[in-house]
Design a protein around this motif. Structure first.
Motif, PDB file in Angstrom:
ATOM      1  N   UNK A  49     -11.033 -21.230 -10.698  1.00 26.40           N
ATOM      2  CA  UNK A  49      -9.871 -21.895 -10.120  1.00 26.40           C
ATOM      3  C   UNK A  49      -8.591 -21.065 -10.220  1.00 26.40           C
ATOM      4  N   UNK A  50      -8.512 -20.145 -11.138  1.00 26.72           N
ATOM      5  CA  UNK A  50      -7.303 -19.354 -11.342  1.00 26.72           C
ATOM      6  C   UNK A  50      -7.038 -18.441 -10.149  1.00 26.72           C
ATOM      7  N   UNK A  51      -5.891 -18.631  -9.518  1.00 28.05           N
ATOM      8  CA  UNK A  51      -5.532 -17.813  -8.351  1.00 28.05           C
ATOM      9  C   UNK A  51      -5.417 -16.333  -8.714  1.00 28.05           C
ATOM     10  N   UNK A  52      -4.908 -16.042  -9.904  1.00 27.62           N
ATOM     11  CA  UNK A  52      -4.781 -14.639 -10.333  1.00 27.62           C
ATOM     12  C   UNK A  52      -6.154 -13.989 -10.490  1.00 27.62           C
ATOM     13  N   UNK A  53      -7.075 -14.728 -11.090  1.00 25.21           N
ATOM     14  CA  UNK A  53      -8.430 -14.195 -11.266  1.00 25.21           C
ATOM     15  C   UNK A  53      -9.117 -14.030  -9.914  1.00 25.21           C
ATOM     16  N   UNK A  54      -8.965 -14.987  -9.021  1.00 23.29           N
ATOM     17  CA  UNK A  54      -9.540 -14.882  -7.676  1.00 23.29           C
ATOM     18  C   UNK A  54      -8.973 -13.659  -6.962  1.00 23.29           C
ATOM     19  N   UNK A  55      -7.690 -13.427  -7.108  1.00 22.59           N
ATOM     20  CA  UNK A  55      -7.045 -12.258  -6.492  1.00 22.59           C
ATOM     21  C   UNK A  55      -7.662 -10.963  -7.029  1.00 22.59           C
ATOM     22  N   UNK A  56      -7.871 -10.894  -8.348  1.00 23.93           N
ATOM     23  CA  UNK A  56      -8.489  -9.714  -8.951  1.00 23.93           C
ATOM     24  C   UNK A  56      -9.911  -9.515  -8.420  1.00 23.93           C
ATOM     25  N   UNK A 101      -6.019  -2.308 -17.214  1.00 27.38           N
ATOM     26  CA  UNK A 101      -4.819  -3.132 -17.413  1.00 27.38           C
ATOM     27  C   UNK A 101      -5.201  -4.604 -17.435  1.00 27.38           C
ATOM     28  N   UNK A 102      -6.025  -5.016 -16.491  1.00 27.95           N
ATOM     29  CA  UNK A 102      -6.442  -6.425 -16.457  1.00 27.95           C
ATOM     30  C   UNK A 102      -7.201  -6.802 -17.724  1.00 27.95           C
ATOM     31  N   UNK A 103      -8.068  -5.910 -18.198  1.00 23.30           N
ATOM     32  CA  UNK A 103      -8.820  -6.189 -19.431  1.00 23.30           C
ATOM     33  C   UNK A 103      -7.884  -6.310 -20.622  1.00 23.30           C
ATOM     34  N   UNK A 104      -6.938  -5.386 -20.738  1.00 21.93           N
ATOM     35  CA  UNK A 104      -6.002  -5.412 -21.864  1.00 21.93           C
ATOM     36  C   UNK A 104      -5.213  -6.713 -21.892  1.00 21.93           C
ATOM     37  N   UNK A 105      -4.792  -7.186 -20.717  1.00 25.54           N
ATOM     38  CA  UNK A 105      -4.034  -8.443 -20.640  1.00 25.54           C
ATOM     39  C   UNK A 105      -4.881  -9.622 -21.111  1.00 25.54           C
ATOM     40  N   UNK A 106      -6.155  -9.639 -20.720  1.00 22.94           N
ATOM     41  CA  UNK A 106      -7.033 -10.746 -21.137  1.00 22.94           C
ATOM     42  C   UNK A 106      -7.380 -10.649 -22.617  1.00 22.94           C
ATOM     43  N   UNK A 107      -7.712  -9.440 -23.077  1.00 25.47           N
ATOM     44  CA  UNK A 107      -8.122  -9.270 -24.477  1.00 25.47           C
ATOM     45  C   UNK A 107      -7.018  -9.642 -25.452  1.00 25.47           C
ATOM     46  N   UNK A 108      -5.766  -9.492 -25.035  1.00 29.66           N
ATOM     47  CA  UNK A 108      -4.646  -9.860 -25.900  1.00 29.66           C
ATOM     48  C   UNK A 108      -4.654 -11.354 -26.200  1.00 29.66           C
ATOM     49  N   UNK A 109      -5.345 -12.139 -25.394  1.00 31.72           N
ATOM     50  CA  UNK A 109      -5.393 -13.596 -25.559  1.00 31.72           C
ATOM     51  C   UNK A 109      -6.717 -14.086 -26.148  1.00 31.72           C
ATOM     52  N   UNK A 110      -7.616 -13.159 -26.480  1.00 31.04           N
ATOM     53  CA  UNK A 110      -8.932 -13.528 -26.990  1.00 31.04           C
ATOM     54  C   UNK A 110      -9.073 -13.196 -28.471  1.00 31.04           C
TER      55      UNK A 110
END
Length: 189
Positions: A49-56, A101-110
């Protein structure tokens, strides 16, 4: 224009540039697996459902067509007489760094990993784990092809990084959808 041409009825296909080869060749296996990966990412995308994830994921699907087109082009047909690529686009370090970059942004929240994760979770996370395994197979197919026909290593590097991205995204989606991860912990059966 008809979708069927009947030119492949005897087990051969045409590559970009016109060369005819067997559908059982390493090259066809490689770009066919990349196509399969793209379809599995489409399945995962339909569960998110996340528009940002769909965009990626849309950007990744576009990039996979770029990887596939280069994989379907023999090295001797890749360059024009003027030294420029016959293909309108090729994968570069830019696309690889974008995944990082996308991975680093997600990993910072995991939470940091302590154990291997069992593939699963909700529908989206499960589809991402399947996509990751298909990505690894596509990477192996490109490496195998590269043993007999030279490829630009950026293609292999992109798929290697993409499989990491799909793993991290699976974890990220599980977290955001409150789906607990299941771990392979040899000390607890």
């Amino acid at each position: 224009m008809k979708i069927y041409t009947k030119t492949g009825d005897k087990g051969q296909t045409s590559l970009y540039g016109g060369t005819r080869i067997s559908k059982a060749s390493a090259r066809v296996e490689a770009y066919g697996t990349i196509d399969e990966l793209n379809a599995f990412i489409g399945v995962a995308k339909s569960q998110i459902e996340s528009e940002e994830t769909i965009k990626q994921l849309k950007k990744i699907q576009f990039d996979l067509f770029t990887v596939g087109s280069e994989s379907a082009t023999p090295a001797d047909k890749l360059m024009l007489a003027n030294g420029k690529s016959r293909l309108p686009l090729v994968i570069s370090e830019k696309e690889i760094e974008e995944l990082e970059v996308w991975m680093d942004e997600m990993e910072a929240q995991l939470e940091p990993l302590q154990y291997f994760i069992l593939p699963g979770g909700g529908k989206a996370a499960t589809a991402l784990h399947v996509s990751r395994t298909v990505c690894r197979r596509a990477e192996r197919a490109l490496v195998f092809l590269n043993e007999s026909e030279e490829l630009r290593l950026e293609l292999v590097k992109y798929l290697n990084r993409l499989s990491d991205y799909l793993f991290v995204l699976g974890r990220f989606v599980s977290k955001n959808q409150s789906e607990p991860e299941e771990f392979w912990n040899p000390n607890q059966r």
